[in-house]
Scaffold this motif. Structure first.
Motif, short mmCIF file in Angstrom:
data_model
loop_
_atom_site.label_atom_id
_atom_site.label_comp_id
_atom_site.label_asym_id
_atom_site.label_seq_id
_atom_site.Cartn_x
_atom_site.Cartn_y
_atom_site.Cartn_z
N ALA A 34 0.83 -1.21 0.00
CA ALA A 34 0.00 0.00 0.00
C ALA A 34 0.86 1.26 0.00
O ALA A 34 0.58 2.22 -0.74
CB ALA A 34 -0.93 -0.01 1.21
N MET A 35 1.92 1.26 0.79
CA MET A 35 2.80 2.42 0.83
C MET A 35 3.55 2.62 -0.49
O MET A 35 3.74 3.75 -0.93
CB MET A 35 3.81 2.31 1.98
N ASP A 36 3.93 1.52 -1.13
CA ASP A 36 4.59 1.63 -2.44
C ASP A 36 3.67 2.30 -3.44
O ASP A 36 4.12 3.15 -4.22
CB ASP A 36 5.00 0.24 -2.95
N LEU A 37 2.41 1.93 -3.44
CA LEU A 37 1.44 2.56 -4.33
C LEU A 37 1.28 4.04 -4.02
O LEU A 37 1.22 4.88 -4.92
CB LEU A 37 0.08 1.86 -4.23
N PHE A 38 1.21 4.37 -2.73
CA PHE A 38 1.06 5.77 -2.32
C PHE A 38 2.28 6.60 -2.71
O PHE A 38 2.15 7.71 -3.22
CB PHE A 38 0.80 5.85 -0.82
N VAL A 39 3.47 6.05 -2.50
CA VAL A 39 4.69 6.78 -2.85
C VAL A 39 4.77 7.01 -4.36
O VAL A 39 5.12 8.11 -4.80
CB VAL A 39 5.95 6.03 -2.33
N LEU A 46 3.57 15.07 -7.20
CA LEU A 46 4.49 16.14 -6.80
C LEU A 46 5.63 16.36 -7.79
O LEU A 46 6.51 17.18 -7.56
CB LEU A 46 5.05 15.84 -5.40
N ARG A 47 5.63 15.55 -8.86
CA ARG A 47 6.64 15.64 -9.92
C ARG A 47 8.06 15.50 -9.36
O ARG A 47 8.93 16.32 -9.61
CB ARG A 47 6.49 16.94 -10.70
N LYS A 48 8.26 14.44 -8.61
CA LYS A 48 9.57 14.14 -8.03
C LYS A 48 10.16 12.92 -8.74
O LYS A 48 9.44 12.01 -9.12
CB LYS A 48 9.46 13.84 -6.54
N GLN A 49 11.46 12.90 -8.89
CA GLN A 49 12.14 11.78 -9.53
C GLN A 49 12.36 10.62 -8.57
O GLN A 49 12.50 9.49 -8.98
CB GLN A 49 13.49 12.23 -10.11
N SER A 50 12.41 10.92 -7.29
CA SER A 50 12.72 9.92 -6.29
C SER A 50 11.89 10.17 -5.04
O SER A 50 11.59 11.31 -4.71
CB SER A 50 14.21 10.00 -5.95
N SER A 51 11.57 9.09 -4.34
CA SER A 51 10.85 9.26 -3.07
C SER A 51 11.71 9.98 -2.04
O SER A 51 11.19 10.57 -1.10
CB SER A 51 10.39 7.91 -2.53
N ARG A 52 13.02 9.95 -2.22
CA ARG A 52 13.91 10.66 -1.30
C ARG A 52 13.75 12.17 -1.40
O ARG A 52 14.16 12.91 -0.51
CB ARG A 52 15.37 10.29 -1.57
#
Length: 78
Positions: A34-39, A46-52
């Motif tokens: 579920a968290m993988d889907l949310f991330v 948010l137009r981010k390249q990485s979850s970091r």
């Protein structure tokens, strides 16, 4: 102090859920999915390249509501 979402999730899954709550591997895997889907949703929104690059402070309640709508739409074939 600003923490990345990925750092917060690592702590939540590795420390809190396993050591403090004693969750079983299948439950943990379900939560992780579920968290993988949310991330992934947040990265796109948010137009981010990485979850970091996603900061916990940048997540709003509307993101969660939009994510739930997204899940409902994609699971029902809309």
């Amino acid at each position: 102090m600003s923490r990345s979402l990925s750092a917060g999730l690592r702590y939540y899954f590795a420390d809190y859920l396993v050591r403090c709550r004693g969750l079983r591997p299948n439950t943990l895997a379900s939560y992780q999915d579920a968290m993988d889907l949310f991330v992934q949703f947040l990265k796109n929104r948010l137009r981010k390249q990485s979850s970091r690059k996603i900061r916990i402070e940048s997540i709003r309640p509307q993101h969660v509501l939009d994510f739930l709508d997204h899940l409902e739409d994609t699971r029902n074939g809309r």
